[in-house]
Enzyme design. Structure first.
Site, PDB file in Angstrom:
ATOM      1  N   LYS A  47      24.366  87.490 -28.148  1.00 39.65           N
ATOM      2  CA  LYS A  47      23.128  87.415 -27.367  1.00 39.65           C
ATOM      3  C   LYS A  47      23.397  86.618 -26.108  1.00 39.65           C
ATOM      4  CE  LYS A  47      18.648  88.121 -26.934  1.00 39.65           C
ATOM      5  NZ  LYS A  47      18.869  88.487 -25.513  1.00 39.65           N
ATOM      6  N   LYS A  49      24.058  76.970 -27.151  1.00 46.63           N
ATOM      7  CA  LYS A  49      22.638  77.071 -26.834  1.00 46.63           C
ATOM      8  C   LYS A  49      21.919  77.906 -27.886  1.00 46.63           C
ATOM      9  CE  LYS A  49      21.776  78.102 -22.586  1.00 46.63           C
ATOM     10  NZ  LYS A  49      21.606  78.887 -21.333  1.00 46.63           N
ATOM     11  N   LYS A  63      27.683  86.937 -22.697  1.00 43.16           N
ATOM     12  CA  LYS A  63      27.146  86.965 -21.340  1.00 43.16           C
ATOM     13  C   LYS A  63      27.767  88.157 -20.620  1.00 43.16           C
ATOM     14  CE  LYS A  63      24.203  84.393 -18.983  1.00 43.16           C
ATOM     15  NZ  LYS A  63      22.975  83.772 -19.525  1.00 43.16           N
ATOM     16  N   GLY A 116      18.057  89.266 -19.304  1.00 44.34           N
ATOM     17  CA  GLY A 116      18.195  89.056 -17.876  1.00 44.34           C
ATOM     18  C   GLY A 116      18.770  87.686 -17.554  1.00 44.34           C
ATOM     19  N   ASP A 117      19.176  87.535 -16.313  1.00 48.74           N
ATOM     20  CA  ASP A 117      19.650  86.263 -15.772  1.00 48.74           C
ATOM     21  C   ASP A 117      19.429  86.359 -14.265  1.00 48.74           C
ATOM     22  OD1 ASP A 117      21.428  83.779 -16.811  1.00 48.74           O
ATOM     23  OD2 ASP A 117      22.117  84.300 -14.814  1.00 48.74           O
ATOM     24  N   ASN A 150      12.476  82.794 -11.751  1.00 45.11           N
ATOM     25  CA  ASN A 150      11.621  82.650 -12.937  1.00 45.11           C
ATOM     26  C   ASN A 150      11.655  81.248 -13.526  1.00 45.11           C
ATOM     27  OD1 ASN A 150      10.318  85.058 -13.208  1.00 45.11           O
ATOM     28  ND2 ASN A 150      11.475  85.759 -14.990  1.00 45.11           N
ATOM     29  N   SER A 204      13.702  85.274 -26.336  1.00 42.87           N
ATOM     30  CA  SER A 204      14.376  86.557 -26.548  1.00 42.87           C
ATOM     31  C   SER A 204      14.573  86.822 -28.035  1.00 42.87           C
ATOM     32  CB  SER A 204      15.741  86.555 -25.839  1.00 42.87           C
ATOM     33  OG  SER A 204      15.597  86.687 -24.456  1.00 42.87           O
TER      34      SER A 204
END
Length: 448
Positions: A92, A116, A128, A167-168, A243, A380
């Protein structure tokens, strides 16, 4: 400098094998340094090669992304997906579209994501991805064609029970929509393979707000527990205007703080009366404009070229929410001189190692990114749960779960720091708490 021979040897080998990947090596060194007290007490980690396995991704895919602009010109970008650890759950982690994206940045982000995700207490591994594509200035059609080309390769490597991207930077609701549409088209499968989706097709309420809100829930709990203070009445500076920054400002204001500055890559705005978030949202979310426009619309505010100077503004709480290594030692010194009492990392590794050390040496409460900005991946994970159940939770339900997760992350980080003899050191606490769960799973699962 590390004194543990095992950690030193693994780190030096990591440097040798990943030459030039400065962001990744910085992240590894920070984690290893804070894990020393734990590793000293657990010799079985060396016996089973846990650290050697942890710094090597389980899988890394690099691929060409070929697409056509509105004028018919062909462009080629480079795409990445690093699947770092599946010890505690499916991979993830977000996707980042930005010209600065390279293997080092993707690996640093994926490595951080391991811990994290572990801290959230959800069953999520670390990953990632992204590309060196810049969506700024591109039409919707160009962004759509890029996303479709990117997903045409990526879809081979992801799945609801394998790897679930989100998203990032540079990947918002528009990009997630195009990516999901292409995945569904290619796989003939409507499944929760991406998070951050639109509410009409499996998205979750609170997802957009989650990282910024979660940051403030963590900082509020840190202030309350370690300083008997709250955000209420504090002067706050927030870097960034995406965001994370927008919703950090929103929640800080809800909690009674006064946010006086925000930034983007061009410069920063200062509004001593308190940032008017409705104006920022109009500029950034609706118009995709530059933060400088704020000064033209709000009397009494001002715009300053160059984003680094934002840390020269006196404040009690600093929230770096833009990008990695944006807050260096010089900025940390200025903040301390100006009376900052707490720093919360909203972006991934926005403070350099020297800046973090300076804050800690001078008694500034410091909330590290892998703990403080875990709200996004927590939400998420909650979206994945809703997708699996074909259910939709209310904003209040998700927000309450998010708040509980962030407060629990603070508490387990605080407890781990105390157990290591470093009370109040949340960098050590977060790394140890996140690592322990992953290491225990790796020991239980054998070699893979």
């Amino acid at each position: 400098m590390m004194t543990n021979a095992y950690l030193n040897a693994v780190y030096q080998d990591t440097v040798r094998r990943n030459q030039g990947e400065n962001e990744f090596l910085q992240a590894v060194l920070e984690v290893f340094t804070s894990l020393e007290p734990y590793v000293e007490r657990h010799p079985e980690l060396a016996a089973h090669g846990i650290m050697e396995r942890l710094v090597e991704p389980e899988r890394m895919v690099t691929f060409r992304v070929t697409w056509e602009d509105d004028g018919g010109r062909v462009h080629v970008n480079r795409g990445y997906r690093v699947q770092f650890s599946s010890a505690i759950g499916p991979y993830k982690g977000g996707l980042r579209f930005h010209p600065s994206v390279n293997a080092s940045i993707i690996k640093f982000l994926g490595f951080e994501q391991i811990f994290k995700n572990s801290l959230t207490s959800l069953a999520l591994g670390g990953a990632k991805g992204g590309a060196d594509f810049d969506p700024k200035g591109r039409s919707d059609g160009e962004v759509m064609r890029f996303c479709q080309a990117f997903m045409t390769e990526l879809h081979r490597h992801i799945g609801a029970n394998c790897d679930v991207p989100a998203g990032d930077i540079g990947v918002g609701s528009r990009e997630i929509g195009y990516l999901f549409g292409q995945y569904k088209r290619l796989c003939n499968n409507f499944t929760g393979v991406l998070t951050g989706k639109g509410l009409q097709f499996g998205g979750s309420l609170t997802r957009k707000e989650a990282t910024g809100y979660g940051l403030l829930y963590f900082v509020e709990e840190m202030l309350r527990s370690l300083a008997h203070e709250t955000v209420f009445g504090k002067t706050i500076v927030v870097s960034g205007s995406g965001n994370v920054a927008i919703y950090a400002v929103e929640k800080a204001t809800h909690l009674g703080g006064r946010v006086i500055a925000m930034s983007d890559s061009g410069g920063y705005i200062v509004d001593e009366g308190g940032i008017r978030l409705d104006v920022v949202k109009a500029i950034k979310e609706e118009e995709r404009g530059r933060i400088s426009e704020y000064a033209r619309r709000v009397p009494g505010s001002r715009y300053v070229e160059g984003c680094g100077g934002i840390w020269s503004l006196p404040c009690q709480v600093a929230l770096p929410c833009a990008t990695q290594n944006e807050l260096d030692l010089a900025a940390a010194r200025t903040l301390v001189e100006n009376g900052v009492m707490a720093v919360g990392e909203g972006a991934n590794m926005p403070c350099t190692a020297q800046a973090v050390a300076w804050f800690q040496e001078h008694g500034v409460l410091f909330a590290p990114a892998k703990a403080a900005n875990a709200g996004g991946v927590a939400a998420s994970g909650l979206e994945m749960s809703q997708n699996a159940m074909r259910a939709t939770w209310s904003f209040e339900q998700v927000n309450e779960k998010l708040r509980d997760i962030m407060i629990n992350i603070f508490r387990v980080s605080q407890e781990a720091a105390e157990a290591c003899g470093r009370p109040g050191d949340l960098v050590t606490g977060a790394n140890v708490a996140g690592f322990q769960k992953v290491a225990d799973a790796m020991l239980s699962e054998g070699l893979y």
